[in-house]
Design a protein around this motif. Sequence first.
Motif, PDB file in Angstrom:
ATOM      1  N   PRO A 187       5.925   2.164  -1.953  1.00 41.74           N
ATOM      2  CA  PRO A 187       4.918   1.158  -1.495  1.00 41.74           C
ATOM      3  C   PRO A 187       5.601   0.516  -0.206  1.00 41.74           C
ATOM      4  O   PRO A 187       6.861   0.428   0.219  1.00 41.74           O
ATOM      5  CB  PRO A 187       4.662   0.247  -2.339  1.00 41.74           C
ATOM      6  CG  PRO A 187       5.875   0.355  -3.309  1.00 41.74           C
ATOM      7  CD  PRO A 187       6.335   1.832  -3.306  1.00 41.74           C
ATOM      8  N   LEU A 188       4.498   0.455   0.757  1.00 44.03           N
ATOM      9  CA  LEU A 188       4.852  -0.459   2.077  1.00 44.03           C
ATOM     10  C   LEU A 188       4.212  -1.788   1.964  1.00 44.03           C
ATOM     11  O   LEU A 188       3.230  -2.009   1.436  1.00 44.03           O
ATOM     12  CB  LEU A 188       4.465   0.388   3.066  1.00 44.03           C
ATOM     13  CG  LEU A 188       4.975   1.875   3.494  1.00 44.03           C
ATOM     14  CD1 LEU A 188       3.948   2.431   4.653  1.00 44.03           C
ATOM     15  CD2 LEU A 188       6.342   1.902   3.836  1.00 44.03           C
ATOM     16  N   PHE A 189       4.998  -2.719   2.766  1.00 42.55           N
ATOM     17  CA  PHE A 189       4.431  -3.980   2.631  1.00 42.55           C
ATOM     18  C   PHE A 189       4.338  -4.480   3.977  1.00 42.55           C
ATOM     19  O   PHE A 189       5.207  -4.079   4.908  1.00 42.55           O
ATOM     20  CB  PHE A 189       4.854  -5.327   1.607  1.00 42.55           C
ATOM     21  CG  PHE A 189       6.442  -5.523   1.900  1.00 42.55           C
ATOM     22  CD1 PHE A 189       6.644  -6.439   2.667  1.00 42.55           C
ATOM     23  CD2 PHE A 189       7.189  -4.468   1.442  1.00 42.55           C
ATOM     24  CE1 PHE A 189       8.054  -6.811   2.926  1.00 42.55           C
ATOM     25  CE2 PHE A 189       8.578  -4.755   1.908  1.00 42.55           C
ATOM     26  CZ  PHE A 189       9.004  -5.920   2.475  1.00 42.55           C
TER      27      PHE A 189
ATOM     28  N   GLU B  27       0.889  -1.290   0.012  1.00 46.33           N
ATOM     29  CA  GLU B  27       0.075   0.113  -0.010  1.00 46.33           C
ATOM     30  C   GLU B  27       1.012   1.281   0.030  1.00 46.33           C
ATOM     31  O   GLU B  27       2.253   1.245   0.387  1.00 46.33           O
ATOM     32  CB  GLU B  27      -1.079  -0.066   1.252  1.00 46.33           C
ATOM     33  CG  GLU B  27      -0.347   0.146   2.486  1.00 46.33           C
ATOM     34  CD  GLU B  27      -1.236   0.103   3.644  1.00 46.33           C
ATOM     35  OE1 GLU B  27      -1.703   1.181   4.159  1.00 46.33           O
ATOM     36  OE2 GLU B  27      -1.761  -1.055   4.148  1.00 46.33           O
ATOM     37  N   ARG B  28       0.367   2.224  -0.539  1.00 46.79           N
ATOM     38  CA  ARG B  28       0.930   3.608  -0.669  1.00 46.79           C
ATOM     39  C   ARG B  28       0.538   4.582   0.489  1.00 46.79           C
ATOM     40  O   ARG B  28      -0.958   4.677   0.296  1.00 46.79           O
ATOM     41  CB  ARG B  28       0.958   4.346  -1.746  1.00 46.79           C
ATOM     42  CG  ARG B  28       1.735   3.315  -2.774  1.00 46.79           C
ATOM     43  CD  ARG B  28       1.979   4.071  -4.217  1.00 46.79           C
ATOM     44  NE  ARG B  28       2.487   3.213  -5.148  1.00 46.79           N
ATOM     45  CZ  ARG B  28       3.848   3.332  -5.616  1.00 46.79           C
ATOM     46  NH1 ARG B  28       4.474   4.336  -4.928  1.00 46.79           N
ATOM     47  NH2 ARG B  28       4.265   2.535  -6.354  1.00 46.79           N
TER      48      ARG B  28
END
Length: 43
Positions: free
Chosen positions: A41-43, A33-34
């Motif tokens: 982006p992060l996960f 998601e951003r």
Amino acid sequence: MEIVVIEEYATLYDYTEELRRSNRGSTIEIKTERLAPRFPPLF
């Protein structure tokens, strides 16, 4: 920094493909998601 981030995320997809190859029938999901459109982006 942005290029390094892109390269690191590409590595995740390489790992995913290796997991699929070595563990046939497995399901691998990567959720990202951003926080904002210009953030990586992060996960």
